[in-house]
Design an enzyme around this catalytic site. Sequence first.
Site, PDB file in Angstrom:
ATOM      1  N   HIS A   4       0.794  -1.235   0.000  1.00 56.99           N
ATOM      2  CA  HIS A   4       0.000   0.000   0.000  1.00 56.99           C
ATOM      3  C   HIS A   4       0.821   1.277   0.000  1.00 56.99           C
ATOM      4  O   HIS A   4       0.248   2.361   0.021  1.00 56.99           O
ATOM      5  CB  HIS A   4      -0.919   0.034   1.218  1.00 56.99           C
ATOM      6  CG  HIS A   4      -2.147  -0.814   1.070  1.00 56.99           C
ATOM      7  ND1 HIS A   4      -3.284  -0.376   0.433  1.00 56.99           N
ATOM      8  CD2 HIS A   4      -2.414  -2.073   1.462  1.00 56.99           C
ATOM      9  CE1 HIS A   4      -4.202  -1.326   0.459  1.00 56.99           C
ATOM     10  NE2 HIS A   4      -3.692  -2.373   1.072  1.00 56.99           N
ATOM     11  N   LYS A  27      -8.507  14.350   3.590  1.00 60.79           N
ATOM     12  CA  LYS A  27      -7.703  13.127   3.675  1.00 60.79           C
ATOM     13  C   LYS A  27      -6.810  13.286   4.901  1.00 60.79           C
ATOM     14  O   LYS A  27      -6.785  14.362   5.498  1.00 60.79           O
ATOM     15  CB  LYS A  27      -6.850  12.923   2.409  1.00 60.79           C
ATOM     16  CG  LYS A  27      -6.081  14.158   1.960  1.00 60.79           C
ATOM     17  CD  LYS A  27      -5.439  13.975   0.587  1.00 60.79           C
ATOM     18  CE  LYS A  27      -6.418  14.026  -0.562  1.00 60.79           C
ATOM     19  NZ  LYS A  27      -6.548  12.757  -1.262  1.00 60.79           N
ATOM     20  N   ARG A  28      -6.081  12.239   5.289  1.00 59.28           N
ATOM     21  CA  ARG A  28      -5.171  12.395   6.421  1.00 59.28           C
ATOM     22  C   ARG A  28      -4.203  13.550   6.132  1.00 59.28           C
ATOM     23  O   ARG A  28      -3.833  13.799   4.987  1.00 59.28           O
ATOM     24  CB  ARG A  28      -4.401  11.087   6.665  1.00 59.28           C
ATOM     25  CG  ARG A  28      -5.231  10.008   7.356  1.00 59.28           C
ATOM     26  CD  ARG A  28      -5.709  10.427   8.735  1.00 59.28           C
ATOM     27  NE  ARG A  28      -4.647  10.466   9.718  1.00 59.28           N
ATOM     28  CZ  ARG A  28      -4.461   9.554  10.673  1.00 59.28           C
ATOM     29  NH1 ARG A  28      -5.280   8.527  10.797  1.00 59.28           N
ATOM     30  NH2 ARG A  28      -3.461   9.672  11.522  1.00 59.28           N
ATOM     31  N   LYS A  44       0.804  14.605   1.034  1.00 59.55           N
ATOM     32  CA  LYS A  44      -0.507  14.922   0.435  1.00 59.55           C
ATOM     33  C   LYS A  44      -0.634  16.425   0.135  1.00 59.55           C
ATOM     34  O   LYS A  44      -1.608  16.863  -0.459  1.00 59.55           O
ATOM     35  CB  LYS A  44      -1.636  14.447   1.347  1.00 59.55           C
ATOM     36  CG  LYS A  44      -1.687  12.905   1.463  1.00 59.55           C
ATOM     37  CD  LYS A  44      -2.770  12.449   2.433  1.00 59.55           C
ATOM     38  CE  LYS A  44      -2.753  10.957   2.710  1.00 59.55           C
ATOM     39  NZ  LYS A  44      -3.372  10.136   1.663  1.00 59.55           N
ATOM     40  N   THR A  65      -8.488   6.650  -2.790  1.00 63.52           N
ATOM     41  CA  THR A  65      -9.846   6.203  -3.127  1.00 63.52           C
ATOM     42  C   THR A  65     -10.835   7.350  -2.959  1.00 63.52           C
ATOM     43  O   THR A  65     -11.904   7.332  -3.544  1.00 63.52           O
ATOM     44  CB  THR A  65     -10.285   5.010  -2.250  1.00 63.52           C
ATOM     45  OG1 THR A  65     -10.003   5.305  -0.882  1.00 63.52           O
ATOM     46  CG2 THR A  65      -9.561   3.731  -2.646  1.00 63.52           C
ATOM     47  N   LYS A  91     -14.334   8.585  -5.134  1.00 61.66           N
ATOM     48  CA  LYS A  91     -15.639   8.941  -4.546  1.00 61.66           C
ATOM     49  C   LYS A  91     -16.099  10.298  -5.085  1.00 61.66           C
ATOM     50  O   LYS A  91     -17.278  10.489  -5.414  1.00 61.66           O
ATOM     51  CB  LYS A  91     -15.536   8.970  -3.015  1.00 61.66           C
ATOM     52  CG  LYS A  91     -15.303   7.593  -2.420  1.00 61.66           C
ATOM     53  CD  LYS A  91     -14.801   7.649  -0.979  1.00 61.66           C
ATOM     54  CE  LYS A  91     -14.267   6.268  -0.589  1.00 61.66           C
ATOM     55  NZ  LYS A  91     -13.472   6.275   0.637  1.00 61.66           N
TER      56      LYS A  91
END
Length: 843
Positions: free
Chosen positions: A378, A569-570, A575, A677, A681
């Site tokens: 992952h 998101k986290r 990110k 993911t 969405k």
Amino acid sequence: MAKPLTDSERRKQISVRGLAGLGDVAEVRKSFNRHLHFTLVKDRNVATPRDYFFALAHTVRDHLVGRWIRTQQHYYERDPKRIYYLSLEFYMGRTLQNTMVNLGLQNACDEAIYQLGLDLEELEEIEEDAGLGNGGLGRLAACFLDSMATLGLAAYGYGIRYEFGIFNQKIVNGWQVEEADDWLRYGNPWEKARPEYMLPVHFYGRVEHTPEGVKWLDTQVVLAMPYDTPVPGYKNNTVNTMRLWSAKAPNDFKLQDFNVGDYVEAVLDRNLAENISRVLYPNDNFFEGKELRLKQEYFVVAATLQDIIRRFKSSKFGCRDPVRTSFETFPDKVAIQLNDTHPALSIPELMRILVDVEKVDWDKAWEITKRTCAYTNHTVLPEALERWPVSMFEKLLPRHLDIIYAINQRHLDHVAALFPGDVDRLRRMSVIEEGDCKRINMAHLCVIGSHAVNGVARIHSEIVKQSVFKDFYELEPEKFQNKTNGITPRRWLLLCNPGLADIIVERIGEGFLTDLSQLKKLLPLVSDEVFIRDVAKVKQENKLKFSALLEKEYKVKINPSSMFDVHVKRIHEYKRQLLNCLHIITLYNRIKKDPAKSFVPRTVMIGGKAAPGYHMAKMIIKLVTSIGDVVNHDPVVGDRLKVIFLENYRVSLAEKVIPAADLSQQISTAGTEASGTGNMKFMLNGALTIGTMDGANVEMAEEAGIENLFIFGLRVEDVEALDQKGYNAREYYERLPELKQAMDQISSGFFSPKDPHCFKDVVNMLMYHDRFKVFADYEAYMQCQAQVDQLYRNPKEWTKKVIKNIACSGKFSSDRTITEYARDIWGVEPSDLQIPPPNIPKD
């Protein structure tokens, strides 16, 4: 402005999904009243909203149980190959509405609850999220369980029943504060304790080599108590099981050590054993080498493998022998999927059981283990890869250390025979990493001990082959696969966005809910005036509804016609929430510089949790909230720009914000996000993506056409080239005046007047230690955001791109992902067989 319809009012208007049968409604009412009567304590005649929630949950559960029992009987009789999905995280969210949707009960429950003078939505809000995961990995596991049941696979999710899940996030003076998530405080109506299947798990002790074989002796025992949760497929009467283990001290725990009579102290010490399942480690993409975490990993693996072997031995099969004794057929009947390296101990544990307990010879046991296990990688971030100190293993799992050494020795002998004299290669490929502290590389163990290794998006799987596991790929290329992640369209469209689901059903029928590729049938409607209007109307209703929630929660006036620009998101440097911050500051400066100019209004929402020990992530949250304080209170800006930090982002909040979003931010540095993911969405729910060529964004652009996403920034090869050359942030800072202005404001205390040096660590990191090259993508990001503004000024063209995205999102269903796992890794075929419901005789 018109008040937005509640989902419940919307559902009242919906006709296309078939109105509830009157018989169903009467039956639900009767069952609800019966449960309400029995859940009310005798001396309390007034029901609370929570009593109503539990009565409804038990009513819905009644519909599950018969199907659940029948499904398990069906598996026992047919003896299919069973799939075991092992994960330390299952981020399930709420269960009530999902169960009603999958059983086709939602309309009946809605009508029954309405007739009783209650509001279904209000009852749904009472349920606690089951937050037994950090983010993507745990939520993926939840989507996979839904798809495996919907595809009729005999599948089981195995994990830990954490007493405390991912912490609740509070924002206090702009800082994240963590609160324990006591999600079981009021009980959990969906789980069933199964004490009759309690199993022992051993720790510590010593290893003895005897003539009868190897023995692991003088261990400490902890009991694993299973709790089962039903997992319904979509309208196929299949109900699979998620089994989560809870740690219990045995009754003689430590008592024998206390002959001196400190019985009370000994009983209190039971907590030491039971701490194993107390709390989820709150790290995402970061490895924390704590002994308790290793205990959790072995605990779930040891309990699960005993369960798997018990089920294998007792399953009905071709002969009259009640017990299977030969393990030859084990890989034909059992598939174990390792969700990342956390359950990697499955490999040495299965070897231990086969060799030490079942007396299978080593080579045969190794073949069985490899054919049974498969590994999903992952992440490629080095700080996320699990590397356990050998010394910790020696103490906690001495037999497993021996087995890992033996596995590694045979592996290295094999490599040395193929590449004689290549000592460097042996060092790179060893499971044991030498150094100051000898460590076990769990990813290497997984690759060696599995018959299949997959990444979770095409670009990620290529990086896995070309860099992270390059040597292993050269050794066994046939082992490596790609399985691009997916999401369940039941929760992430039908449940969270009924308005959009509804207008799609009107045009193309309901088939897309179990075959998302059917959304392609919407392509002819991209220019259909009526459909464009309908899609825009649904989005506007979702935005109105979410605006009302934001105004209530944050006391900020929202402009519902502004662009809803969402980054959830986290919180992690890779990110790049900081890149988004720089864009917000630049927009703010432009409005201040030229207030008379016309700007596209934006409401920027950033949400996500920071790992409690991750200083930079916590600083990022503080920066976002500080920017919001300045921007939201500046009268010059007005409603043209608002910045909101969404507190305590979780599954149930995602279900509200995603359908309301216009713009989805997916802006990680190319080559760092394995898949994502959330990106899928947002695409399915009619938001347009601004993103880098990273993770599944690449395939989203391929499916919908790159011109229908806003793609910017360095590609993987550009990032590599920049690394070769040396990334110099100051270059960009000196060259780009707007970037310089924004950075100077952050460092001078413009956003933190009471503490001018508040953000010195953020500035220092961005200027001198930024692994993720925020400045290198700033200019391209700003230009791309200008294109976003330009398109948003033309609502019709914007909506056409939205429709194109929705129509092309079919690939990103977890049903497709699981079908590929089933065929390419597990060797089973999905089935659309309907198990007869409990009220119909089986034959």
